[in-house]
Each structure stands twice: as structure tokens, then as C-alpha cells.
Design a protein around this motif. Structure first.
Motif, PDB file in Angstrom:
ATOM      1  N   ARG A  23      13.047 -31.594   2.929  1.00 38.64           N
ATOM      2  CA  ARG A  23      14.225 -31.592   2.665  1.00 38.64           C
ATOM      3  C   ARG A  23      15.207 -30.355   2.320  1.00 38.64           C
ATOM      4  NH1 ARG A  23      15.970 -36.482  -0.452  1.00 38.64           N
ATOM      5  NH2 ARG A  23      16.877 -37.333   0.468  1.00 38.64           N
TER       6      ARG A  23
ATOM      7  N   LYS B  92      10.699 -34.309  -0.672  1.00 40.77           N
ATOM      8  CA  LYS B  92      11.899 -33.733  -1.357  1.00 40.77           C
ATOM      9  C   LYS B  92      10.909 -32.758  -2.640  1.00 40.77           C
ATOM     10  CE  LYS B  92      15.227 -35.541  -4.818  1.00 40.77           C
ATOM     11  NZ  LYS B  92      15.977 -36.117  -4.947  1.00 40.77           N
TER      12      LYS B  92
ATOM     13  N   ASN C  71      11.513 -39.697  -4.294  1.00 40.48           N
ATOM     14  CA  ASN C  71      11.488 -39.392  -5.637  1.00 40.48           C
ATOM     15  C   ASN C  71       9.610 -40.094  -5.504  1.00 40.48           C
ATOM     16  OD1 ASN C  71      13.927 -38.108  -5.970  1.00 40.48           O
ATOM     17  ND2 ASN C  71      14.600 -40.357  -6.337  1.00 40.48           N
TER      18      ASN C  71
ATOM     19  N   GLU D  18      14.204 -47.215  -4.603  1.00 36.70           N
ATOM     20  CA  GLU D  18      16.290 -47.031  -5.032  1.00 36.70           C
ATOM     21  C   GLU D  18      16.776 -46.584  -4.084  1.00 36.70           C
ATOM     22  OE1 GLU D  18      15.133 -43.252  -6.467  1.00 36.70           O
ATOM     23  OE2 GLU D  18      16.845 -41.665  -6.597  1.00 36.70           O
ATOM     24  N   ARG D  19      18.387 -47.337  -4.689  1.00 40.02           N
ATOM     25  CA  ARG D  19      19.239 -47.605  -3.908  1.00 40.02           C
ATOM     26  C   ARG D  19      18.906 -48.396  -2.804  1.00 40.02           C
ATOM     27  NH1 ARG D  19      22.025 -45.378  -7.743  1.00 40.02           N
ATOM     28  NH2 ARG D  19      21.786 -43.264  -8.019  1.00 40.02           N
TER      29      ARG D  19
ATOM     30  N   LYS E 175      20.640 -33.549   5.442  1.00 39.06           N
ATOM     31  CA  LYS E 175      22.390 -35.231   5.239  1.00 39.06           C
ATOM     32  C   LYS E 175      22.824 -34.437   5.778  1.00 39.06           C
ATOM     33  CE  LYS E 175      20.301 -36.736   0.692  1.00 39.06           C
ATOM     34  NZ  LYS E 175      20.731 -37.708  -0.596  1.00 39.06           N
TER      35      LYS E 175
ATOM     36  N   TRP F 233      12.750 -45.585   0.212  1.00 40.55           N
ATOM     37  CA  TRP F 233      13.645 -45.206  -0.808  1.00 40.55           C
ATOM     38  C   TRP F 233      12.437 -46.373  -1.310  1.00 40.55           C
ATOM     39  CZ3 TRP F 233      18.660 -42.565  -1.575  1.00 40.55           C
ATOM     40  CH2 TRP F 233      18.213 -41.788  -0.249  1.00 40.55           C
TER      41      TRP F 233
ATOM     42  N   PHE G 150      18.208 -30.700   0.537  1.00 43.62           N
ATOM     43  CA  PHE G 150      19.026 -31.860  -0.142  1.00 43.62           C
ATOM     44  C   PHE G 150      18.707 -31.748  -1.270  1.00 43.62           C
ATOM     45  CE2 PHE G 150      19.618 -35.505  -2.682  1.00 43.62           C
ATOM     46  CZ  PHE G 150      21.026 -35.158  -3.307  1.00 43.62           C
TER      47      PHE G 150
ATOM     48  N   GLU H 178      16.802 -32.628  -7.812  1.00 45.91           N
ATOM     49  CA  GLU H 178      17.163 -33.813  -8.542  1.00 45.91           C
ATOM     50  C   GLU H 178      15.408 -33.070  -9.638  1.00 45.91           C
ATOM     51  OE1 GLU H 178      18.829 -36.725  -6.725  1.00 45.91           O
ATOM     52  OE2 GLU H 178      20.743 -36.235  -6.475  1.00 45.91           O
TER      53      GLU H 178
ATOM     54  N   GLU I 280      24.609 -46.785   0.077  1.00 50.68           N
ATOM     55  CA  GLU I 280      25.248 -46.234  -1.413  1.00 50.68           C
ATOM     56  C   GLU I 280      26.216 -45.960  -2.195  1.00 50.68           C
ATOM     57  OE1 GLU I 280      22.478 -42.907  -2.498  1.00 50.68           O
ATOM     58  OE2 GLU I 280      23.629 -42.772  -4.713  1.00 50.68           O
ATOM     59  N   TYR I 281      27.037 -45.451  -1.098  1.00 47.13           N
ATOM     60  CA  TYR I 281      28.341 -45.061  -1.940  1.00 47.13           C
ATOM     61  C   TYR I 281      29.396 -46.034  -0.301  1.00 47.13           C
ATOM     62  CZ  TYR I 281      25.980 -41.057  -3.269  1.00 47.13           C
ATOM     63  OH  TYR I 281      24.741 -39.791  -4.909  1.00 47.13           O
TER      64      TYR I 281
ATOM     65  N   ASP J 117      26.983 -35.646  -0.256  1.00 49.06           N
ATOM     66  CA  ASP J 117      25.440 -36.964   0.006  1.00 49.06           C
ATOM     67  C   ASP J 117      25.760 -37.711   0.193  1.00 49.06           C
ATOM     68  OD1 ASP J 117      22.887 -38.401  -1.192  1.00 49.06           O
ATOM     69  OD2 ASP J 117      23.991 -38.440  -3.829  1.00 49.06           O
TER      70      ASP J 117
HETATM   71  C1  BDP Z   1      21.198 -39.824  -4.751  1.00 39.98           C
HETATM   72  C2  BDP Z   1      20.406 -40.531  -4.564  1.00 39.98           C
HETATM   73  C3  BDP Z   1      19.170 -40.860  -5.195  1.00 39.98           C
HETATM   74  C4  BDP Z   1      18.251 -40.145  -4.216  1.00 39.98           C
HETATM   75  C5  BDP Z   1      18.793 -38.260  -3.856  1.00 39.98           C
HETATM   76  C6  BDP Z   1      18.185 -38.348  -2.693  1.00 39.98           C
HETATM   77  O1  BDP Z   1      21.819 -41.055  -5.546  1.00 39.98           O
HETATM   78  O2  BDP Z   1      19.039 -41.633  -5.855  1.00 39.98           O
HETATM   79  O3  BDP Z   1      16.765 -39.731  -4.938  1.00 39.98           O
HETATM   80  O4  BDP Z   1      20.207 -39.248  -2.546  1.00 39.98           O
HETATM   81  O5  BDP Z   1      18.226 -38.342  -1.406  1.00 39.98           O
HETATM   82  O6  BDP Z   1      22.285 -39.951  -3.444  1.00 39.98           O
HETATM   83  O7  BDP Z   1      17.351 -37.575  -2.744  1.00 39.98           O
END
Ligand code: BDP
Length: 723
Positions: free
Chosen positions: A342, A305, A228, A185-186, A378, A177, A344, A309, A411-412, A383
């Protein structure tokens, strides 16, 4: 003069040790075998290298093998011979690259190995005891070489070898990412490895080391850019840079993929629309793809993606995901590329449980995707939470190949400071039975394509790699990169076996170290679940950073980013009712999984509050009330981290000082932070349960308000002298 020389030598030694023990070498350390008897035995078994062939991939394999043998055995073998003349020869190649291999009766064995598999076998060649590493393709040879070195690194015997191995999944991907400004990112391990400023002119040696590490696991694809996405990656300026990376990776069997921003035709193409059914848009993608393949002839394809979001996508034009994916699939198909689209997706404007949305949007599209589209799902329906049930999409779209997306970057799960070995997590998901075609329809069999007989199969892991000297921010996070790659190759492997392997390669084979640390690793993810989100709780972390407790988060920009949306605690109880009386998310699972989650007594306690809203006094299997059990789990999570710290503290004699100290410091921090999660969550939920923390447990150090303060910093208590 002499003294200067001595000082210089000393300095060089210190520098090399500092660098060497930073963790940079990952699991490819190749330090000399410590046990003298084993070393002698190995040296006797490896006396000659017969490794003809000159392709870029074979050269990479040869270089690796020589590097490994030199380091592990202290043997500097040249590879000039074309046929074994000594006992103890190592014969390496394909039937095409090595005549001596073509002459061996290996045809039927090789046939079973497919494009990327390999065999390592003890044979006799003209009366000479020989070990052959053979494959059908050069990349298979490379994988075989890494496996052979692993045998030496882990102290395995070299006699009577009869190993053959082939990947169960075709496309084994890392997803980076990484942004074009080098932020990740993350990402919790420093800046992006890709230095877009100096590419394509400068080829940092680290690109090659990255490729070596991946190839050692069988990872054969890398998506360089953030999902993203930035459309600029598709401009000539960046394509030449991506091509330079692809040139390095190619010798290690790794293809480059890029993320495609759906609105690119507008942003970098100057068109007025990105409507996937518009002929000018379709033509733009075709032309762009043709251009791209000029720079990267073996480009793997696009990762997308869309309509998630805030990312643009086909729905902006009243089209669906298949319309979008198929447009890109048509553009890459003539070049042999694929599209990873994706699933998601979720939208707070849709008045439906977020856990249901991906299924609702994608299932109706089953059978409408082109052959070279694979839907990337996923592992769970929300998430990458510390624990989730498997996504109900797995198995629900039998006409569409589905790939797994795991998140290696945690991330989590405590990011790069907490020890959480993900091998057990990945296995839990892969081994889960969806029952989509009756018993035995595991997620793994859907992902490897065997259940529904798909011709493409893939797995992706969101990378945890950055510029940090140890690559992953925390040495133990290297194990997560490692285990991901090993399971992508063979999902039947056990998490414990892989931990053992990684430890031996990364630290030492001493059983006094390997046994306790394997246990530490095996327990670690459950510990994190316990002190963060026990009993099926989820998405109760702090907002934005996703680091630290935040069950109180209730004013996020979108309601489905609020913790209160997920835990639904009130004076009556806690949990999300996803049964038929609630959002009926359970109906998305096949029977009997659906019935299991529908009925509270049948639901495994690990998923209890994911599917049920239950009173605080609900009686658990242990006989505890739900409240007491919840508190127990939170406290248990912390004590388990304390135990881990204690175990680690006793292992100092086995580990170099640099890595020992780094891990010690992080475990100490993990303990403090585990208490932070525990105390924040327990105190917050107590405002609803109105029940006491059972006797015997230490009291939280602060009032709830302190934990809710966004500036709260979990710190170890100051030494008395400073208080
Ligand atoms: C979430 C993240 C975000 C990612 C998103 C994704 O917080 O930063 O862009 O997933 O997978 O977990 O697209």
C-alpha cells in the motif's frame, strides 16, 4: 388439528418472509418472474439443461443455475443430457467439459475471452434452438451462468443472444479490515463474517453465500484480515482456519490473501529483527510462505500496510518500501503469489503537506519493485474523503503496476446510515484523465495496466460486509458492493446502468420504482458531498469516529488529524493553498492537470478549496460570494435528502414492508444528520466569515456550542405531545 396446521403454516410463512425480506438474499433473490407473458416466454426458451462436467467450480455453477431457474421460472431441470435434444436447450460448459460445445464453431470467439471471460450465444445444434454459455475455463462458465441469470432477473429478452464479456482487470479484490477478535475496523454492518473460534471445524453456510455473491460480480480475491495486521494470522493455528475458508471460496473462483505484519518475524518468529535485508529474516519469510502454501495451495499473496499510521515497516531499519516489498515478493514468487504493497503513507514528523507524502515516498522508487509487486493506491491523496481529486501517484510510476483502492465501507460518507451510491464516485475517479502519457491517460487505463503495458492489474475495495442479516447494515449499501464488483470487471460500464440492474435484481423491475430510485441513487453521493464537504473541503469530520461534523477539531494527537490543518479557515478566507504559492502539491500532477489546479479560474469548483485559499467574498461562477455559495451548497444538500425521503415515501406499494420501513427510517435519520453536518459547519465557518446566513434559509436549531459538544445527538424534534 387442522387449526394447528393452519397456524403452523402461517407462522412458517411469516418467518420465511421476515427472513427473506431482511435483505439477506442480496441481488440473488431468484423470485418467480412476475409478468405472466414474460414468464411463459422464458419457460418456452428454457426447456432442457445440458451441463456435463463435474469439477468443483462447474458443480457450483450448475447448482446456481438450477437454483436460479427453479426460483425464477419454477422449472426443476436435471442436467443429465450430453447434447441438446429439445428446442430451448441451455448448453453450458467449456470445450473440455462439453463435447457439444467443442463441436460448435466458437474457437475464435473463445480465444478473445481469455482465462475468465464467457460468451452467451443463441445457436442451432442439430436443428434445435439452443443457448450456449461457454468459456475457456470453469470459472468463466460460472461467471457466464451468473450473467445469464441476471438476464432473467432483469427481464431481458433471451432470443438472438450474442454476449461476450471478459474482465479488464485481472485481480478483483475485496479487502476486509477484519480483526481476529471479529471486530471490523471501520465496519458498520456487525461483526466479521469469519468466525475464527469455530473455524476450521464449522463451515457456516454464509461463507458460501458470500462467495456466491462475489462470484456473481466476478470478484476473484479476498484479503481476509485487517491492514493493521495481527501477526498471529501467520501461525499454524490460524492458517488452518484461513485454509478452511479458502476451501469454500475456491469453488467460486476466489483466492484468499492475507495481510502480513512486517514485524511478524519478531512477534511470531522469535527473531530479533525484521530488517528486510537480514538473511535470517528473508529466510523466515520464505519458510513461512512455503508453510502457508501447504495449507492454501492457491494462496493469492500478501497485502501490506507498512510505515503508515504506526505500523512497522522497512523504514524502521533504514530501508525503503521496495526493500520491504521485494523481500516478500521473493518469498511468494516461487509459488506464483503476489504482493500488494500500500502507498497510503504519511507521517506527521515529515513537515510536508500530507497530500504530497505518498507521491514523495513512492515516485523515486519507480522501477525498483519486483515483477510480482503491485502498489496499491487509494483513490485520492488524503483518505477516502467524500470527494478528492485523483491521487497524483496514478500515472507517476509507469514502471510499476499500480492498483486502485476504493473504500466501499463509507467511513467518511455517513457509514451505514446514509444513502450514498458510490457508483458515481468510482466512475469519477476511474474516468479522470491524468495526462501522464497525454490525453486519454485515464486512471482506469493505469489501473487495468493497458497504458503502461503491465502484466498484472488489480483493484481493491475495502468491504462493507458484516454479520448483519442484510450484510451491509443498510440495503442501499449492498449496491456499493455490487457496483464496485461490476466496475472492477468492466470500468467502462455506466454507474446508472449498474444502479438500474441492481434495483431490478434487488427489488422489482417495475419502472414506476426503478426510474425514480435510480435518480435518487445517482444524486445521492453529491448530496452527501454538499452537506458534508462542498467545494473541495475535506477532512472536517468528527475525530475518531469520523461520523458527524467536526471542522473545529484542533487538538488531535497528530496535527495532520486536525480539521483545521485541512480547511485553514481564518478571517481572510478558507481553503488549502496547494498551488505553487502554497505547498505546491499541484506540481505532482502532469500538465495540463497541474495548470488546471494551479489557476483558480480553471479549477473545477468541486475541487476549489482543496487547492486554493480564497477570500470569503471571492466571486463564484454563479455570481455568489464564496460564503453564500458555501452556505447554498450545505442547504442544498439537506433539501436534496428531503426530496429523496419524499420520493421514497411514495414508493411503498412497490416494496415489501420490511425493507420499506428500514429504508424509510434510515432516510429520516439521514435528514436529521445532514442538518447536523450543515448547521455545525455553517455556524463554525461563520465565526470566521462574520457573514450572515442568507435570508430565506431556516435557522440552525442550536448554537454552535451545542454542535461542538461531543455528546450532541441529532434528533428529530419531539412530537408536540412530548415536548
Ligand atoms: C483510514 C482509517 C483507518 C485505516 C486507514 C488505512 O481511518 O482505520 O486503518 O485508513 O487505510 O481511513 O490504513
Amino acid at each position: 388439528m387442522k387449526r394447528n396446521l393452519l397456524a403452523l403454516c402461517l407462522l412458517l410463512l411469516i418467518c420465511s418472509q421476515t427472513y427473506g425480506e431482511s435483505g439477506y438474499r442480496l441481488w440473488l433473490r431468484y423470485d418467480k418472474v412476475k409478468d405472466p407473458a414474460l414468464l411463459e416466454n422464458y419457460q418456452r426458451m428454457v426447456t432442457q439443461l445440458v451441463f456435463p462436467g463435474k469439477s468443483a467450480v462447474l458443480n457450483a455453477a450448475k447448482q446456481e443455475l438450477k437454483l436460479g431457474l427453479k426460483g425464477l421460472l419454477g422449472q426443476d431441470l436435471n442436467a443429465a443430457a450430453v447434447s441438446p435434444t429439445l428446442s430451448g436447450a441451455l448448453l453450458v460448459g467449456t470445450p473440455a467439459s462439453a463435447k457439444a460445445i467443442a463441436a460448435l464453431p466458437l474457437a475464435s470467439k473463445l480465444k478473445a475471452l481469455g482465462k475468465e471471460g464467457f460468451l452467451i450465444q443463441s445457436v442451432q445444434v442439430k436443428g434445435k434452438a439452443t443457448t450456449v454459455i461457454a468459456a475457456n475455463s470453469d470459472v468463466g462458465v460460472l461467471y457466464g451462468v451468473f450473467k445469464y441469470l441476471q438476464l432473467l432477473q432483469t427481464g431481458k429478452p433471451l432470443s438472438n443472444l450474442n454476449i461476450s464479456s471478459a474482465p479488464k482487470i485481472q485481480l478483483r479484490m475485496l479487502n476486509h479490515w477484519d480483526n481476529l477478535d471479529r471486530s471490523v475496523e471501520r465496519g458498520y454492518a456487525g461483526l466479521s463474517l469469519w468466525d475464527w473460534k469455530t473455524l476450521p471445524d464449522v463451515s457456516n453456510p454464509r461463507y458460501r453465500d458470500y462467495a456466491r455473491a462475489n462470484a456473481s460480480l466476478g470478484i476473484n480475491g479476498t484479503a481476509l484480515t485487517n491492514v493493521n495486521a495481527n501477526a498471529k494470522i501467520l501461525t499454524k493455528e490460524y492458517l488452518v482456519k484461513a485454509a478452511a475458508l479458502a476451501d469454500v471460496f475456491r469453488s467460486y473462483g476466489i483466492k484468499v490473501y492475507l495481510t502480513a505484519r512486517f514485524s511478524a518475524p519478531i512477534e511470531v518468529g522469535g527473531l530479533k529483527t525484521a530488517d528486510p535485508l537480514d538473511p535470517a529474516v528473508r529466510q523466515w519469510w520464505k519458510d513461512k510462505t512455503t508453510e502457508l502454501y501447504k495449507y492454501i495451495p492457491d494462496f493469492g499473496g500478501f497485502l501490506v500496510k507498512a510505515n503508515s499510521e504506526g505500523q512497522p515497516g522497512p523504514q524502521n531499519y533504514g530501508r525503503n518500501h521496495a526493500d520491504g516489498a521485494n523481500m516478500l515478493a521473493d518469498a511468494v514468487a516461487p509459488h506464483g503469489g503476489i504482493v500488494m504493497w500500500r502507498a497510503f503513507v504519511y507521517d506527521n514528523k515529515v513537515p510536508e503537506d500530507r497530500a504530497k507524502q505518498a507521491y514523495s515516498e513512492f515516485k523515486p522508487l519507480d522501477g525498483t519493485f519486483r515483477k510480482n509487486v503491485i502498489v496499491q493506491v487509494k483513490n485520492g491523496p488524503i483518505d477516502f474523503q467524500p470527494r478528492e481529486p485523483f491521487s497524483p501517484l496514478f500515472g507517476a510510476m509507469p514502471k510499476t503496476p499500480q492498483m486502485m483502492e476504493f473504500q466501499i465501507t463509507m467511513e467518511y460518507l455517513g457509514q451505514s446510515t446514509h444513502l450514498s451510491y458510490l457508483g458515481t464516485y468510482f466512475k469519477e475517479v476511474l474516468d479522470a484523465d491524468t495526462y501522464s502519457k497525454g490525453k486519454g491517460s485515464t486512471v482506469a487505463r493505469i489501473v487495468d495496466g493497458s497504458l503502461d503495458k503491465h502484466s498484472i492489474s488489480a483493484m481493491a475495495g475495502v468491504a462493507n460486509i458484516g454479520l448483519d442479516s442484510n450484510w451491509c447494515g443498510n440495503i442501499f449499501n449492498q449496491a456499493n458492493w455490487y457496483v464496485y464488483g461490476r466496475l472492477a470487471w468492466d470500468h467502462d460500464l455506466q454507474a446508472e446502468t449498474i444502479a438500474d440492474e441492481w434495483l431490478k435484481m434487488t427489488f422489482t423491475s417495475d419502472s414506476g420504482f426503478v426510474a425514480p430510485v435510480t435518480q435518487m441513487m445517482m444524486a445521492s453521493r453529491e448530496n452527501v458531498v454538499n452537506y458534508m464537504t462542498p467545494l473541495g473541503l475535506h477532512h472536517i469530520m468528527s475525530e475518531g469516529t469520523h461520523y458527524g461534523p467536526g471542522p473545529w477539531v484542533n487538538s488531535a494527537e497528530r496535527p495532520d488529524w486536525n480539521s483545521t490543518y485541512y480547511h485553514r479557515a481564518d478571517s481572510a478566507g478558507i481553503g488549502f493553498d496547494r498551488t505553487s504559492k502554497g505547498t505546491n502539491a499541484v506540481a505532482q500532477y502532469a500538465a495540463p492537470v497541474r495548470e488546471m489546479f494551479e489557476q483558480v479560474e480553471k479549477t473545477p469548483e468541486a475541487y476549489l478549496l482543496w487547492f486554493h485559499h480564497l477570500p470569503w467574498t471571492y466571486k463564484m461562477k454563479s455570481g455568489n460570494t464564496l460564503w453564500n455559495e458555501l452556505v447554498d451548497r450545505y442547504y442544498f444538500g439537506v433539501s436534496a435528502v428531503q426530496l429523496t425521503r419524499h420520493t421514497w415515501a411514495g414508493l411503498e406499494p412497490h416494496v415489501d414492508a420490511q425493507r420499506f420501513k428500514a429504508i424509510t427510517a434510515l432516510l429520516e435519520r439521514q435528514e436529521q444528520e445532514a442538518k447536523w453536518y450543515r448547521d455545525g459547519c455553517v455556524l463554525y465557518f461563520q465565526t470566521f466569515s462574520k457573514m450572515p446566513i442568507p435570508a430565506g434559509y431556516e435557522k440552525p436549531a442550536h448554537e454552535l456550542a451545542a454542535y461542538m459538544n461531543p455528546n450532541f445527538i441529532p434528533m428529530p424534534p419531539l412530537p408536540a405531545i412530548l415536548q
